[in-house]
Design a protein around this motif. Structure first.
Motif, PDB file in Angstrom:
ATOM      1  N   THR A   1       0.820  -1.218   0.000  1.00 38.65           N
ATOM      2  CA  THR A   1       0.000   0.000   0.000  1.00 38.65           C
ATOM      3  C   THR A   1       0.852   1.266   0.000  1.00 38.65           C
ATOM      4  OG1 THR A   1      -1.733  -1.168   1.207  1.00 38.65           O
ATOM      5  CG2 THR A   1      -1.828   1.247   1.216  1.00 38.65           C
ATOM      6  N   LYS A   2       0.508   2.161  -0.896  1.00 34.04           N
ATOM      7  CA  LYS A   2       1.158   3.478  -0.970  1.00 34.04           C
ATOM      8  C   LYS A   2       0.062   4.527  -1.151  1.00 34.04           C
ATOM      9  CE  LYS A   2       5.574   2.033  -3.074  1.00 34.04           C
ATOM     10  NZ  LYS A   2       5.349   0.577  -3.040  1.00 34.04           N
ATOM     11  N   ARG A   3       0.114   5.581  -0.382  1.00 32.25           N
ATOM     12  CA  ARG A   3      -0.849   6.682  -0.495  1.00 32.25           C
ATOM     13  C   ARG A   3      -0.108   8.017  -0.427  1.00 32.25           C
ATOM     14  NH1 ARG A   3      -5.985   4.906   1.216  1.00 32.25           N
ATOM     15  NH2 ARG A   3      -6.248   2.783   0.407  1.00 32.25           N
ATOM     16  N   GLU A   4      -0.725   9.023  -0.986  1.00 31.95           N
ATOM     17  CA  GLU A   4      -0.126  10.362  -0.949  1.00 31.95           C
ATOM     18  C   GLU A   4       0.018  10.825   0.499  1.00 31.95           C
ATOM     19  OE1 GLU A   4      -0.933  14.879  -2.719  1.00 31.95           O
ATOM     20  OE2 GLU A   4      -2.217  13.190  -3.323  1.00 31.95           O
ATOM     21  N   GLY A   5       1.188  11.300   0.832  1.00 31.26           N
ATOM     22  CA  GLY A   5       1.441  11.809   2.183  1.00 31.26           C
ATOM     23  C   GLY A   5       1.715  10.732   3.213  1.00 31.26           C
ATOM     24  N   MET A   6       1.719   9.477   2.786  1.00 31.55           N
ATOM     25  CA  MET A   6       1.899   8.355   3.718  1.00 31.55           C
ATOM     26  C   MET A   6       3.351   8.234   4.170  1.00 31.55           C
ATOM     27  SD  MET A   6       1.375   4.312   2.872  1.00 31.55           S
ATOM     28  CE  MET A   6       3.091   4.047   2.399  1.00 31.55           C
ATOM     29  N   LYS A   7       3.533   7.851   5.429  1.00 33.28           N
ATOM     30  CA  LYS A   7       4.844   7.535   5.970  1.00 33.28           C
ATOM     31  C   LYS A   7       4.897   6.053   6.330  1.00 33.28           C
ATOM     32  CE  LYS A   7       5.953  11.862   5.719  1.00 33.28           C
ATOM     33  NZ  LYS A   7       6.877  12.317   4.650  1.00 33.28           N
ATOM     34  N   TYR A   8       6.055   5.463   6.165  1.00 29.83           N
ATOM     35  CA  TYR A   8       6.258   4.095   6.637  1.00 29.83           C
ATOM     36  C   TYR A   8       6.596   4.135   8.117  1.00 29.83           C
ATOM     37  CZ  TYR A   8       6.178   2.444   1.850  1.00 29.83           C
ATOM     38  OH  TYR A   8       5.780   2.134   0.574  1.00 29.83           O
ATOM     39  N   ALA A   9       6.190   3.096   8.811  1.00 25.70           N
ATOM     40  CA  ALA A   9       6.433   3.066  10.251  1.00 25.70           C
ATOM     41  C   ALA A   9       6.793   1.654  10.689  1.00 25.70           C
ATOM     42  CB  ALA A   9       5.197   3.548  11.016  1.00 25.70           C
ATOM     43  N   THR A  10       7.605   1.578  11.712  1.00 22.96           N
ATOM     44  CA  THR A  10       7.889   0.309  12.376  1.00 22.96           C
ATOM     45  C   THR A  10       7.930   0.583  13.872  1.00 22.96           C
ATOM     46  OG1 THR A  10       9.295  -1.660  12.332  1.00 22.96           O
ATOM     47  CG2 THR A  10      10.419   0.456  12.422  1.00 22.96           C
ATOM     48  N   LEU A  11       7.846  -0.476  14.645  1.00 27.35           N
ATOM     49  CA  LEU A  11       7.826  -0.333  16.095  1.00 27.35           C
ATOM     50  C   LEU A  11       8.937  -1.150  16.735  1.00 27.35           C
ATOM     51  CD1 LEU A  11       4.027  -0.561  17.009  1.00 27.35           C
ATOM     52  CD2 LEU A  11       5.479   1.450  17.179  1.00 27.35           C
ATOM     53  N   LEU A  12       9.584  -0.565  17.714  1.00 26.40           N
ATOM     54  CA  LEU A  12      10.527  -1.300  18.557  1.00 26.40           C
ATOM     55  C   LEU A  12       9.746  -1.816  19.752  1.00 26.40           C
ATOM     56  CD1 LEU A  12      13.557  -2.034  18.908  1.00 26.40           C
ATOM     57  CD2 LEU A  12      13.738  -0.019  20.383  1.00 26.40           C
ATOM     58  N   ARG A  13       9.766  -3.138  19.930  1.00 26.05           N
ATOM     59  CA  ARG A  13       8.978  -3.785  20.979  1.00 26.05           C
ATOM     60  C   ARG A  13       9.893  -4.418  22.010  1.00 26.05           C
ATOM     61  NH1 ARG A  13       6.847  -4.454  16.063  1.00 26.05           N
ATOM     62  NH2 ARG A  13       4.651  -3.923  15.752  1.00 26.05           N
ATOM     63  N   PRO A  14       9.372  -4.798  23.180  1.00 28.20           N
ATOM     64  CA  PRO A  14      10.208  -5.471  24.177  1.00 28.20           C
ATOM     65  C   PRO A  14      10.815  -6.738  23.581  1.00 28.20           C
ATOM     66  CG  PRO A  14       8.116  -4.821  25.147  1.00 28.20           C
ATOM     67  CD  PRO A  14       8.001  -4.564  23.680  1.00 28.20           C
ATOM     68  N   PRO A  15      12.111  -6.991  23.791  1.00 30.49           N
ATOM     69  CA  PRO A  15      12.745  -8.185  23.232  1.00 30.49           C
ATOM     70  C   PRO A  15      12.323  -9.481  23.911  1.00 30.49           C
ATOM     71  CG  PRO A  15      14.314  -6.941  24.541  1.00 30.49           C
ATOM     72  CD  PRO A  15      13.090  -6.095  24.437  1.00 30.49           C
ATOM     73  N   ALA A  16      11.727  -9.382  25.100  1.00 29.76           N
ATOM     74  CA  ALA A  16      11.276 -10.573  25.821  1.00 29.76           C
ATOM     75  C   ALA A  16       9.860 -10.353  26.330  1.00 29.76           C
ATOM     76  CB  ALA A  16      12.213 -10.887  26.991  1.00 29.76           C
ATOM     77  N   PHE A  17       9.074 -11.437  26.388  1.00 29.51           N
ATOM     78  CA  PHE A  17       7.724 -11.358  26.925  1.00 29.51           C
ATOM     79  C   PHE A  17       7.791 -11.045  28.427  1.00 29.51           C
ATOM     80  CE2 PHE A  17       7.154 -13.979  23.154  1.00 29.51           C
ATOM     81  CZ  PHE A  17       6.038 -13.394  22.588  1.00 29.51           C
TER      82      PHE A  17
END
Length: 710
Positions: free
Chosen positions: A214-230
């Motif tokens: 998916t690509k849209r005008e004005g869109m930014k890509y995002a990712t999340l840093l999550r806890p490495p352990a439950f």
């Protein structure tokens, strides 16, 4: 079963059920049409599923999520059958979430065809009748004197005929007729044929777009840093270096996660790696060895709580003089869903509404969750589904959609949130880890008289109370104990059945060999007990269950010598209202190790809608079942996953796949589930064949750790 016409009341089309147990009744609401110009032709909607343009092109809507199970082809086939059109004139479109027009827009529990059989056919039949009524009115004849064939209405007496494209404008103004009969079973022209998947060409030529594209005008890509352990929580972080990375535009904290936004997937993922985060451990940071030890201890103890099912008195039966008692323990590891397309979703959160777009198995529940999360009315949230690059139950969860919505809101821009493979395997939802203990007794005549199933697992994961051999044994008890953990788990293809089938069917084999009976004959005897002297409620039909066992054995030439080094094992499972039996054939090599040669599979799923799609999904289930029984496991060290990519988490490879032979039982029974039932018997069939070849019992997955396979 009778093959008389079935009349569908208009009330059936708007019946809405609750998502529990047997699932929902898929309905829709018929309405007068509106027209949409498309070039020179005009398109008219006859109901929520049927659009016909003035050139005669028929567009059928698929409201359900497509995860590779084939519903985008099979569901429109139901409508097309009753509409009486030529499939070559049909186009299929994916509908978005619309709770006014549709219900049960869900991919889960192998229920799409099962719960849509009558209502979708009713939609096609009703639209067809409207076209007949339009022709009859125009020609001044009685509607009952008109017939249809391949997109045309005909009047035999006068010789008049007209294509649907010529009639649709008038039909769209006609009153919606109630109680339209559907075709008699056995008179189908489309249902039961081999119809190619409607997206095949677009997929193989790279035209099809998945959510990740998916690509849209004005869109930014995002990712999340999550806890490495439950079980960990975010204590603090330094994002200085991350913000200096090329393409990184924003870094935001979202409670226990850190979002990185920018101009490309690669750049934001590289930026996330530069964040220096400090994580704080929670109270429960257990390793796989801790779970195994605790489960093994708990399953030895007398069960606590109320049994899931209790018939007779198992303890008393175990003490019966002359009976032979068997006991075994089976263990299942955590497994990742590992969809080929990692989790992703597009979200555009604005003050006036929210657009959600991407791969999700539960769009309605997701909309409700996101609306509540953002404090918005549901009617201001739209959800459009893309074809999914795999689901297997993982996309029943909406956590990744919620994340996308929260990131978009916080950043004030539309975002396409994309997980890396490491994110997907390290912080996703797993198949529950569990340990099962079985104990059974057989009397002096070889009759199964007692059966006790006891489970300990991260979700309890007990056998279904009405599943085989329940109802076939006078003394039966099912117990379960849930072990609390911060590790997130979720339904995984063939929930519960995916491991229950292995443990139960392996244990059945142990009992059969232990009393000197043929494994096929022993299963048929126990099913005979269920038929002749049923105990309590049965969820399954003993005759249909026995039918697939007999068929698979016949296909495989069970009992006939195929050479000194060829051995077979059988397993069967009733799941999602369908019956599947499989015989695995293995070859014992000169080294003493074994190789899987072939799987023979018999399926009773009622009427098969699309033979091509049905074979594809069953074969996929068999390969999935063998692969996950054989190779992968997800282990933890102090709550941290040890396998986060395919270099350490082995999946089945093309060279590992045996020959597969599938046959369907001819039936006039309404269709039942098919997306999952092919998977559960595969693992135990292989395990039982391995025992026949080596004398070694496999009681834990993955099998590859046994050292028995070439």
């Amino acid at each position: 079963m009778s093959t008389q016409q079935h009349t569908v009341s208009r009330r059936d089309f708007i019946r809405i059920g609750a998502f529990a147990g047997g699932g929902l009744i898929l309905g829709f609401k018929l309405f007068s049409s509106c027209s949409t110009p498309q070039g020179e032709e005009v398109v008219y909607e006859l109901n929520a599923f049927v659009k016909i343009d003035t050139n005669g092109v028929v567009t059928l809507m698929n409201p359900n999520p497509e995860i590779g199970q084939g519903v985008k082809t099979a569901l429109p086939m139901l409508v097309a059958e009753e509409l009486d059109v030529d499939w070559k004139d049909v186009r299929v479109e994916q509908a978005g979430l619309d709770t006014v027009k549709y219900t049960r827009q869900i991919a889960g529990g192998s229920g799409s065809i099962r719960d849509s059989w009558e209502s979708f056919r009713g939609a096609g039949a009703t639209a067809r009748q409207m076209l007949i009524n339009a022709a009859a009115a125009e020609w001044g004849v009685a509607a009952e004197t008109c017939t249809t064939e391949k997109g045309q209405v005909m009047h035999q007496d006068s010789g008049k005929k007209a294509g649907y494209g010529k009639l649709v404008e008038k039909a769209a103004t006609m009153e919606v007729p109630p109680d339209v009969p559907t075709k008699a079973i056995g008179s189908f022209a489309i249902i039961g044929q081999r119809i190619p998947n409607v997206d095949n060409r677009a997929i193989v030529t790279g035209q099809y777009k998945y959510g990740i594209d998916t690509k849209r005008e004005g869109m930014k890509y995002a990712t999340l840093l999550r806890p490495p352990a439950f079980g960990q929580t975010l204590k603090s972080y330094d994002d200085t270096e991350a913000k200096q990375q090329p393409g990184v535009e924003q870094v935001l904290r979202l409670e226990n996660k850190i979002a990185v936004l920018g101009r490309s997937t690669w750049e934001v993922m590289q930026g996330a790696k530069k964040i220096k985060a400090e994580w704080e451990d929670g109270p429960s940071m257990e390793s796989t060895a801790d779970y195994q030890r605790n489960f093994r201890e708990l399953v030895k103890k007398p069960p606590t709580g109320t049994p899931q099912r209790k018939d007779g008195n198992v303890q008393q039966a175990f003490g019966t003089g002359g009976s032979k008692v068997f006991e075994a323990v089976y263990e299942a590891p955590f497994l990742a869903h590992n969809t080929m397309e990692p989790m992703n979703f597009f979200a555009d959160v604005r003050a006036d509404g929210v657009e959600l777009y991407g791969p999700i198995q539960t769009p309605e529940r997701t909309r409700t969750t996101v609306a509540k999360l953002l404090g918005m009315p549901e009617e201001k949230v739209t959800v459009m589904m893309t074809r999914m690059g795999g689901g297997f139950g993982r996309r029943l969860m909406s956590d990744f959609v919620e994340e996308a919505a929260l990131v978009s809101k916080a950043a004030g821009v539309p975002v396409n949130l994309i997980w890396s493979r490491e994110d997907d395997m390290g912080g996703g939802f797993y198949r529950p880890m569990c340990t099962y203990r079985y104990k059974a007794a057989v009397d002096a005549d070889g009759k199964l008289i007692a059966w006790h199933h006891q489970s300990v697992g991260t979700t309890g994961n007990p056998a279904r109370a009405g599943s085989f051999p329940a109802g076939a044994v006078a003394n039966l008890q099912v117990d379960a104990e849930e072990y609390k953990t911060p590790v997130t788990t979720a339904p995984w293809r063939g929930p519960i059945h995916n491991f229950i089938a292995f443990s139960e069917q392996s244990f059945f084999d142990e009992i059969a060999h232990g009393i000197g009976k043929d494994p096929v004959a022993f299963r048929l005897e126990v099913l005979g007990q269920a038929k002749q002297q049923p105990v309590g409620e049965l969820e399954y039909d003993p005759d249909r269950f026995a039918g697939v066992i007999k068929k698979a054995a016949e296909m495989a030439g069970w009992g006939a010598s195929k050479g000194a080094n060829i051995f077979q094992g059988i397993a069967a499972q009733y799941s999602f209202s369908s019956y599947v039996a499989q015989v695995a054939e293995v070859e014992k090599l000169d080294s003493g190790k074994v190789r899987i040669r072939k799987i023979y599979c018999a399926v009773d799923c009622g009427i098969v809608v699309n033979k091509s799609g049905a074979e594809n999904v069953v074969e996929g289930g068999i390969i999935d079942g063998i692969g996950h029984a054989m190779y992968p496991e997800l282990t933890l060290t102090k709550g941290k996953p040890d396998q986060v990519n395919f270099n350490t988490y082995r999946m089945i490879r093309m060279a590992d796949v045996p020959e597969v032979d599938i046959q369907f039982i001819e039936s006039d029974i309404d269709p039942t589930g098919l997306g999952e039932p092919g998977l559960p018997p595969a693992g135990p069939a292989v395990a039982n064949a391995v025992f026949a070849a080596t004398g070694v019992r496999l009681r834990a997955q993955p099998f590859i750790k046994s050292g028995l396979f070439a």
